[in-house]
Design a protein around this motif. Structure first.
Motif, PDB file in Angstrom:
ATOM      1  N   GLU A   6       0.820  -1.217   0.000  1.00 53.82           N
ATOM      2  CA  GLU A   6       0.000   0.000   0.000  1.00 53.82           C
ATOM      3  C   GLU A   6       0.853   1.266   0.000  1.00 53.82           C
ATOM      4  OE1 GLU A   6      -2.417  -3.309   1.801  1.00 53.82           O
ATOM      5  OE2 GLU A   6      -0.377  -2.546   2.054  1.00 53.82           O
ATOM      6  N   TRP A   7       2.052   1.186   0.591  1.00 50.87           N
ATOM      7  CA  TRP A   7       2.910   2.368   0.647  1.00 50.87           C
ATOM      8  C   TRP A   7       3.251   2.855  -0.765  1.00 50.87           C
ATOM      9  CZ3 TRP A   7       4.139   6.361   3.280  1.00 50.87           C
ATOM     10  CH2 TRP A   7       5.304   7.093   3.000  1.00 50.87           C
ATOM     11  N   ASP A   8       3.515   1.940  -1.672  1.00 55.00           N
ATOM     12  CA  ASP A   8       3.842   2.333  -3.045  1.00 55.00           C
ATOM     13  C   ASP A   8       2.634   2.883  -3.788  1.00 55.00           C
ATOM     14  OD1 ASP A   8       6.564   1.890  -3.087  1.00 55.00           O
ATOM     15  OD2 ASP A   8       6.435  -0.088  -4.025  1.00 55.00           O
ATOM     16  N   LEU A   9       1.441   2.532  -3.349  1.00 48.42           N
ATOM     17  CA  LEU A   9       0.228   2.991  -4.029  1.00 48.42           C
ATOM     18  C   LEU A   9      -0.222   4.364  -3.533  1.00 48.42           C
ATOM     19  CD1 LEU A   9      -1.849  -0.334  -3.970  1.00 48.42           C
ATOM     20  CD2 LEU A   9      -0.159   0.430  -5.662  1.00 48.42           C
ATOM     21  N   PRO A  20      -5.510   6.783   5.476  1.00 50.79           N
ATOM     22  CA  PRO A  20      -5.261   8.108   6.069  1.00 50.79           C
ATOM     23  C   PRO A  20      -3.904   8.227   6.751  1.00 50.79           C
ATOM     24  CG  PRO A  20      -7.500   7.392   6.533  1.00 50.79           C
ATOM     25  CD  PRO A  20      -6.792   6.209   5.950  1.00 50.79           C
ATOM     26  N   VAL A  21      -3.441   7.148   7.376  1.00 48.83           N
ATOM     27  CA  VAL A  21      -2.148   7.200   8.055  1.00 48.83           C
ATOM     28  C   VAL A  21      -1.016   7.301   7.037  1.00 48.83           C
ATOM     29  CG1 VAL A  21      -0.550   5.980   9.581  1.00 48.83           C
ATOM     30  CG2 VAL A  21      -3.011   5.918  10.032  1.00 48.83           C
ATOM     31  N   LYS A  32      -1.306  12.358  -4.842  1.00 50.60           N
ATOM     32  CA  LYS A  32      -1.227  13.315  -5.939  1.00 50.60           C
ATOM     33  C   LYS A  32      -2.608  13.589  -6.536  1.00 50.60           C
ATOM     34  CE  LYS A  32       2.212  12.969  -8.905  1.00 50.60           C
ATOM     35  NZ  LYS A  32       2.924  14.257  -8.741  1.00 50.60           N
ATOM     36  N   HIS A  33      -3.505  12.634  -6.378  1.00 47.62           N
ATOM     37  CA  HIS A  33      -4.876  12.841  -6.847  1.00 47.62           C
ATOM     38  C   HIS A  33      -5.696  13.637  -5.832  1.00 47.62           C
ATOM     39  CE1 HIS A  33      -8.841  12.301  -8.388  1.00 47.62           C
ATOM     40  NE2 HIS A  33      -9.190  11.361  -7.520  1.00 47.62           N
ATOM     41  N   LEU A  34      -5.682  13.214  -4.576  1.00 49.50           N
ATOM     42  CA  LEU A  34      -6.577  13.805  -3.576  1.00 49.50           C
ATOM     43  C   LEU A  34      -5.987  15.007  -2.836  1.00 49.50           C
ATOM     44  CD1 LEU A  34      -8.082  10.565  -1.983  1.00 49.50           C
ATOM     45  CD2 LEU A  34      -9.111  12.073  -3.701  1.00 49.50           C
ATOM     46  N   ASP A  51      -7.810   0.066  -5.230  1.00 49.34           N
ATOM     47  CA  ASP A  51      -7.879   1.486  -4.895  1.00 49.34           C
ATOM     48  C   ASP A  51      -7.483   1.615  -3.428  1.00 49.34           C
ATOM     49  OD1 ASP A  51      -8.389   4.113  -4.315  1.00 49.34           O
ATOM     50  OD2 ASP A  51     -10.499   4.088  -4.928  1.00 49.34           O
ATOM     51  N   VAL A  52      -6.276   2.106  -3.197  1.00 45.13           N
ATOM     52  CA  VAL A  52      -5.745   2.145  -1.833  1.00 45.13           C
ATOM     53  C   VAL A  52      -6.522   3.096  -0.936  1.00 45.13           C
ATOM     54  CG1 VAL A  52      -4.041   3.986  -2.210  1.00 45.13           C
ATOM     55  CG2 VAL A  52      -3.561   2.177  -0.530  1.00 45.13           C
ATOM     56  N   THR A  53      -7.262   4.041  -1.512  1.00 42.09           N
ATOM     57  CA  THR A  53      -8.010   4.977  -0.678  1.00 42.09           C
ATOM     58  C   THR A  53      -9.151   4.299   0.065  1.00 42.09           C
ATOM     59  OG1 THR A  53      -9.532   5.657  -2.448  1.00 42.09           O
ATOM     60  CG2 THR A  53      -7.459   6.874  -2.252  1.00 42.09           C
ATOM     61  N   SER A  54      -9.540   3.103  -0.384  1.00 44.99           N
ATOM     62  CA  SER A  54     -10.596   2.358   0.312  1.00 44.99           C
ATOM     63  C   SER A  54     -10.042   1.479   1.425  1.00 44.99           C
ATOM     64  CB  SER A  54     -11.357   1.481  -0.691  1.00 44.99           C
ATOM     65  OG  SER A  54     -10.513   0.479  -1.242  1.00 44.99           O
TER      66      SER A  54
END
Length: 299
Positions: free
Chosen positions: A210-213, A249-250, A219-221, A241-244
């Protein structure tokens, strides 16, 4: 040429003499955390920061491993370890053909390939420690006021506590793996044939994929420099989608902090970056309104 550029030019000259390469006509590509120079004959020299020998040695080893595994990346021009000049490691690489930055989908495609690999026993990758650099940069930053420095140090402490609790929350199906460590479109190059190459391997480590994603998601949000359509391509190419993910957030907070403190480091070396560095601090502290924020690239 700036003082920093002149210093790196002297290191370059000494390193080239050690390995028998000409340095006449060398041109700077980028003078920032690392200094990167183009040499005659299709070779690029990369000058690391002081005491960075171990990082440079690992970068060379990772490049060889990825190349042998079928992942396109930069290739060492000199197989031996880095040349040391006043404690600064210098490595030499084959110059890529004319290229453009990668798209979000290019980044996702290379990351997916890398994340599926198992590092050889001979390659020891350090665990992901994403707050080490920000902590040092905050301590050393000459730009910060006492109040801003204290706030940032407290922020690091909170993020460190949150990050320490993440492993139990990792979603099933995404095991720990080898990470690029600084995956964004600027670290992917695409040549005229459409072949994408992974660049800048000094942050390669082992940890949650997830760190790489997160970099592309931020850059999007956070800075709105990746469009919604490009981010959708990124997610569909990688398959997530890593945002899910509950830990987003961390990791996003840590990535934002790293972007802020990188600007602080550059501002100490390049005075013209001071306004941007302070702007990023102000954004993080809530002085510039909600995300997305407009951030200007620093060298």
């Amino acid at each position: 040429m700036s003082t920093v550029g002149a210093q790196s030019r002297g290191v370059l000259r000494a390193a080239c003499r050690q390995v028998g390469l000409p340095d006449e006509g060398a041109q700077p590509i980028r003078i920032a955390g690392n200094a990167i120079w183009r040499l005659p004959g299709g070779i690029v020299a990369r000058i690391g920061r002081p005491d960075g020998r171990e990082i440079a040695e690992r970068e060379l080893a990772v490049a060889r491993w990825l190349t042998d595994s079928g992942v396109r990346t930069v290739r060492p021009a000199i197989a031996d370890g880095p040349v040391l000049v006043d404690g600064r490691p210098v490595t030499f690489w084959d110059e890529l053909a004319p290229h453009r930055p990668g798209t979000a989908a290019d980044v996702a495609r290379l990351l997916k390939q890398m994340h599926q690999l198992t590092p050889p026993a001979s390659l020891t990758l350090p665990p992901l420690e994403p707050l080490t650099k920000p902590t040092r940069r905050i301590a050393e930053a000459g730009l910060l006021t006492t109040d801003d420095r204290r706030w940032l140090q407290d922020h690091v402490g909170q993020l460190a506590a949150d990050f320490a609790g993440l492993p139990a929350g990792l979603p099933a199906g995404l095991p720990l793996c080898a990470l690029h460590g600084d995956a964004w479109d600027g670290n992917v190059a695409v040549d005229a044939d459409g072949t994408a190459y992974l660049l800048d391997l000094e942050n390669t480590c082992y940890g949650p994929p997830e760190w790489d994603l997160v970099s592309t998601a931020v850059k999007h949000l956070t800075t709105a420099t990746v469009t919604a359509a490009a981010y959708e391509d990124f997610c569909s190419t990688y398959g997530m989608d890593v945002t899910s993910w509950p830990g987003y957030p961390v990791l996003a907070g840590i990535r934002e902090l790293r972007m802020v403190t990188f600007a602080l480091q550059i501002a100490d070396e390049h005075p013209h970056a001071r306004a941007e560095a302070q702007h990023r601090v102000d954004c993080l502290r809530g002085r510039k309104g909600p995300r997305p924020w407009t951030w200007t690239a620093v060298p």
